[in-house]
Design a protein around this motif. Structure first.
Motif, PDB file in Angstrom:
ATOM      1  N   UNK B 212       0.831  -1.200   0.000  1.00  0.00           N
ATOM      2  CA  UNK B 212       0.000   0.000   0.000  1.00  0.00           C
ATOM      3  C   UNK B 212       0.872   1.259   0.000  1.00  0.00           C
ATOM      4  N   UNK B 213       2.090   1.135   0.556  1.00  0.00           N
ATOM      5  CA  UNK B 213       3.009   2.279   0.551  1.00  0.00           C
ATOM      6  C   UNK B 213       3.422   2.651  -0.876  1.00  0.00           C
ATOM      7  N   UNK B 214       3.667   1.638  -1.689  1.00  0.00           N
ATOM      8  CA  UNK B 214       4.011   1.912  -3.097  1.00  0.00           C
ATOM      9  C   UNK B 214       2.852   2.624  -3.795  1.00  0.00           C
ATOM     10  N   UNK B 215       1.627   2.188  -3.526  1.00  0.00           N
ATOM     11  CA  UNK B 215       0.459   2.854  -4.128  1.00  0.00           C
ATOM     12  C   UNK B 215       0.365   4.303  -3.646  1.00  0.00           C
ATOM     13  N   UNK B 216       0.608   4.500  -2.349  1.00  0.00           N
ATOM     14  CA  UNK B 216       0.544   5.863  -1.804  1.00  0.00           C
ATOM     15  C   UNK B 216       1.618   6.747  -2.429  1.00  0.00           C
ATOM     16  N   UNK B 217       2.792   6.164  -2.656  1.00  0.00           N
ATOM     17  CA  UNK B 217       3.873   6.915  -3.322  1.00  0.00           C
ATOM     18  C   UNK B 217       3.500   7.258  -4.765  1.00  0.00           C
ATOM     19  N   UNK B 218       3.028   6.255  -5.508  1.00  0.00           N
ATOM     20  CA  UNK B 218       2.778   6.484  -6.929  1.00  0.00           C
ATOM     21  C   UNK B 218       1.544   7.370  -7.153  1.00  0.00           C
ATOM     22  N   UNK B 219       0.585   7.317  -6.258  1.00  0.00           N
ATOM     23  CA  UNK B 219      -0.577   8.211  -6.392  1.00  0.00           C
ATOM     24  C   UNK B 219      -0.157   9.667  -6.204  1.00  0.00           C
ATOM     25  N   UNK B 220       0.742   9.913  -5.248  1.00  0.00           N
ATOM     26  CA  UNK B 220       1.223  11.289  -5.036  1.00  0.00           C
ATOM     27  C   UNK B 220       2.152  11.726  -6.170  1.00  0.00           C
ATOM     28  N   UNK B 221       2.984  10.814  -6.647  1.00  0.00           N
ATOM     29  CA  UNK B 221       3.827  11.116  -7.803  1.00  0.00           C
ATOM     30  C   UNK B 221       2.959  11.442  -9.022  1.00  0.00           C
ATOM     31  N   UNK B 222       1.876  10.711  -9.195  1.00  0.00           N
ATOM     32  CA  UNK B 222       0.949  10.984 -10.306  1.00  0.00           C
ATOM     33  C   UNK B 222       0.399  12.406 -10.197  1.00  0.00           C
ATOM     34  N   UNK B 223       0.058  12.803  -8.984  1.00  0.00           N
ATOM     35  CA  UNK B 223      -0.394  14.188  -8.769  1.00  0.00           C
ATOM     36  C   UNK B 223       0.721  15.179  -9.091  1.00  0.00           C
ATOM     37  N   UNK B 224       1.944  14.857  -8.669  1.00  0.00           N
ATOM     38  CA  UNK B 224       3.080  15.741  -8.948  1.00  0.00           C
ATOM     39  C   UNK B 224       3.292  15.919 -10.457  1.00  0.00           C
ATOM     40  N   UNK B 225       3.238  14.814 -11.182  1.00  0.00           N
ATOM     41  CA  UNK B 225       3.480  14.877 -12.627  1.00  0.00           C
ATOM     42  C   UNK B 225       2.340  15.616 -13.325  1.00  0.00           C
ATOM     43  N   UNK B 226       1.105  15.292 -12.966  1.00  0.00           N
ATOM     44  CA  UNK B 226      -0.032  15.968 -13.605  1.00  0.00           C
ATOM     45  C   UNK B 226       0.007  17.474 -13.328  1.00  0.00           C
ATOM     46  N   UNK B 227       0.387  17.846 -12.108  1.00  0.00           N
ATOM     47  CA  UNK B 227       0.507  19.260 -11.777  1.00  0.00           C
ATOM     48  C   UNK B 227       1.624  19.940 -12.553  1.00  0.00           C
ATOM     49  N   UNK B 228       2.732  19.230 -12.718  1.00  0.00           N
ATOM     50  CA  UNK B 228       3.844  19.771 -13.516  1.00  0.00           C
ATOM     51  C   UNK B 228       3.406  19.990 -14.969  1.00  0.00           C
ATOM     52  N   UNK B 229       2.686  19.037 -15.510  1.00  0.00           N
ATOM     53  CA  UNK B 229       2.178  19.171 -16.883  1.00  0.00           C
ATOM     54  C   UNK B 229       1.250  20.381 -16.974  1.00  0.00           C
ATOM     55  N   UNK B 230       0.410  20.556 -15.974  1.00  0.00           N
ATOM     56  CA  UNK B 230      -0.489  21.722 -15.953  1.00  0.00           C
ATOM     57  C   UNK B 230       0.315  23.022 -15.970  1.00  0.00           C
ATOM     58  N   UNK B 231       1.369  23.081 -15.154  1.00  0.00           N
ATOM     59  CA  UNK B 231       2.193  24.296 -15.108  1.00  0.00           C
ATOM     60  C   UNK B 231       2.920  24.521 -16.433  1.00  0.00           C
ATOM     61  N   UNK B 232       3.409  23.442 -17.032  1.00  0.00           N
ATOM     62  CA  UNK B 232       4.091  23.563 -18.324  1.00  0.00           C
ATOM     63  C   UNK B 232       3.120  24.072 -19.394  1.00  0.00           C
ATOM     64  N   UNK B 233       1.917  23.517 -19.396  1.00  0.00           N
ATOM     65  CA  UNK B 233       0.920  23.950 -20.382  1.00  0.00           C
ATOM     66  C   UNK B 233       0.518  25.401 -20.142  1.00  0.00           C
ATOM     67  N   UNK B 234       0.418  25.802 -18.889  1.00  0.00           N
ATOM     68  CA  UNK B 234       0.106  27.210 -18.609  1.00  0.00           C
ATOM     69  C   UNK B 234       1.186  28.131 -19.167  1.00  0.00           C
ATOM     70  N   UNK B 235       2.447  27.732 -18.990  1.00  0.00           N
ATOM     71  CA  UNK B 235       3.548  28.538 -19.539  1.00  0.00           C
ATOM     72  C   UNK B 235       3.429  28.636 -21.061  1.00  0.00           C
ATOM     73  N   UNK B 236       3.114  27.508 -21.698  1.00  0.00           N
ATOM     74  CA  UNK B 236       2.961  27.511 -23.149  1.00  0.00           C
ATOM     75  C   UNK B 236       1.756  28.345 -23.594  1.00  0.00           C
TER      76      UNK B 236
END
Lengths: 286, 286
Positions: B212-236
């Motif tokens: 369950x720890x791996x799932x908790x890690x990857x779910x938060x990483x997924x949020x981190x990546x999706x948020x980064x993509x959002x910021x990159x798209x905003x810059x573009x």
């Protein structure tokens, strides 16, 4: 900006009642610039949102792998490996099935060239094929088996195999290797990653990754992968399931014997072959 | 087979004239089974075929990265990392932009979980983000820079970072590590490949990839990546271009000094860091 007028054109098309199920085709890329004019938007028939698409394909339908291979080979020279596989399959499905395949942007796969934007990650032809399999196969377990089998098949296959019907204009006269004897140029990539696959082949044949020979190799490999995807989809469409995937290789199975996903000491969750990248771990490793 | 009736529903919707630009939303996944009912097909407004989609986005529009992160985190537990990033962005774009984002199958990214069908290839959250960037950015050179920068950022970032607004029901009470002090659990993956990223993190924290720890890690990483993509798209979206990508690391640049793409002796065409996989080549190598 012709595309901005599509809203009005679509309205006219709907009023005119000119749009019938399966009767539309994406317009060809007549100027070879990788862009196309989207079809008029039909009011009826399967839409892109009506996913996955096996529900819209007749039970007796089969893809023509030979046609897909030639389309993929030619398209490689207009947008790269992922575009070649993706558009080769989409163009054929648009012509033979119609909606919703003719409503999908046929140039969507251009981002995947060279292992995504030239980064050397997953082979773009594999990624293009994966996107098409994922568009069609509605059963998640069958889809997983097919995607695993495609990547594992790629690792183990001798590439390139395809003999083009017509040599692409951008290739003709530019290669230094003899692609008429393609079997003599074949190499097993060992990895489904672009940079490993390309490097292994170029090193074995003494050419650079910037050469026309590399393009000739990857265009044929793109045809091979697109054709394999067509055959896999035919097997699925005719049976509703898929036999496989092939088992992981013995050496990698040995690695996972200690480093399997369920251990807490250096666990690895992977279906990839370990040996191509981690050769230092497969000889003399405790 | 409710989806098979959509043709008739679409016709009715067109006749009724109920479909206005931007006024549609993909229906929510109310039963949390990863499937959704597609929206009625609008006759007017931007369609999926009208690609890429920056032409349909207002000049002043910006994505809300905080909302995307929470959507991505929650969606991870209903379809994995690629689905989390893909649907988190698509759901937000559907709600705030409308067409054509609400006409794209929001569950399309489920195939990408665990590095595509659990194979350990490219991190699914990265792949989900890549598919969204590719849907929007019309300039090929800018798109290439953005995709390269996203993968390189991932290699070098400490994950996970995200602190959920609400802990997902499937996570609550199941972890053994203390995710309330998330900084203490962070590891730099060094690679954008799933199996390397997951293995490195699990080994550092002494947990299995099945935990369950791996799932908790990857779910938060997924949020981190999706948020980064959002910021990159905003810059573009706000500038029409994108600064970057970051340069390749010095060690890998050294590798490419001899093994660059243009040589004919073991050439490598890659933007990836060499060091995480090929550690045996970066110490004591001639």
């Amino acid at each position: 900006m012709e595309k901005e007028n599509l809203g009005r054109r679509q309205v006219l098309a709907v009023i005119g009642g000119a749009l019938a199920l399966g009767g539309l085709q994406a317009c060809g890329d007549d100027d070879n610039d990788g862009t196309t004019t989207p079809p008029e938007q039909p009011a009826t028939g399967p839409q892109v949102a009506d996913y996955p698409y096996d529900q819209h394909i007749a039970a007796t339908y089969q893809i023509d792998p030979a046609k897909v291979r030639e389309l993929a080979y030619q398209a490689y020279y207009n947008g790269g490996c992922c575009h070649g596989a993706f558009s080769g399959l989409i163009d054929h499905l648009s012509e033979t099935v119609g909606q919703p395949f003719n409503l999908i942007p046929r140039t969507f796969g251009q981002f995947g060239a060279g292992g995504i934007a030239g980064y050397g990650s997953i082979c773009g032809s594999i990624l293009g094929g994966i996107l098409i399999i994922n568009s069609i196969v509605s059963k998640a377990d069958v889809r997983t088996n097919m995607l695993t089998d495609l990547m594992r098949w790629y690792e183990r296959e001798s590439f390139p195999k395809y003999v083009p019907v017509t040599i692409a204009p951008n290739e003709a006269g530019k290669t230094t290797l003899d692609f008429t004897n393609v079997a003599a140029l074949q190499v097993v990539p060992g990895s489904h990653l672009c940079h490993a696959s390309v490097s292994t082949w170029c090193a074995a044949n003494g050419v650079s990754t910037k050469s026309a020979d590399k393009l000739a190799r990857c265009s044929r490999l793109t045809a091979d992968v697109a054709g394999k995807v067509a055959e896999m989809l035919n097997a699925y469409l005719s049976t509703g399931t898929y036999a496989g995937p092939a088992a992981i290789d013995d050496v990698s199975a040995g690695c996972l014997g200690c480093h399997g996903p369920a251990t807490t000491v250096r666990p690895v969750a992977s279906g990839m072959s370990c040996t191509s990248c981690h050769s230092d771990k497969t000889t003399g490793h405790p």
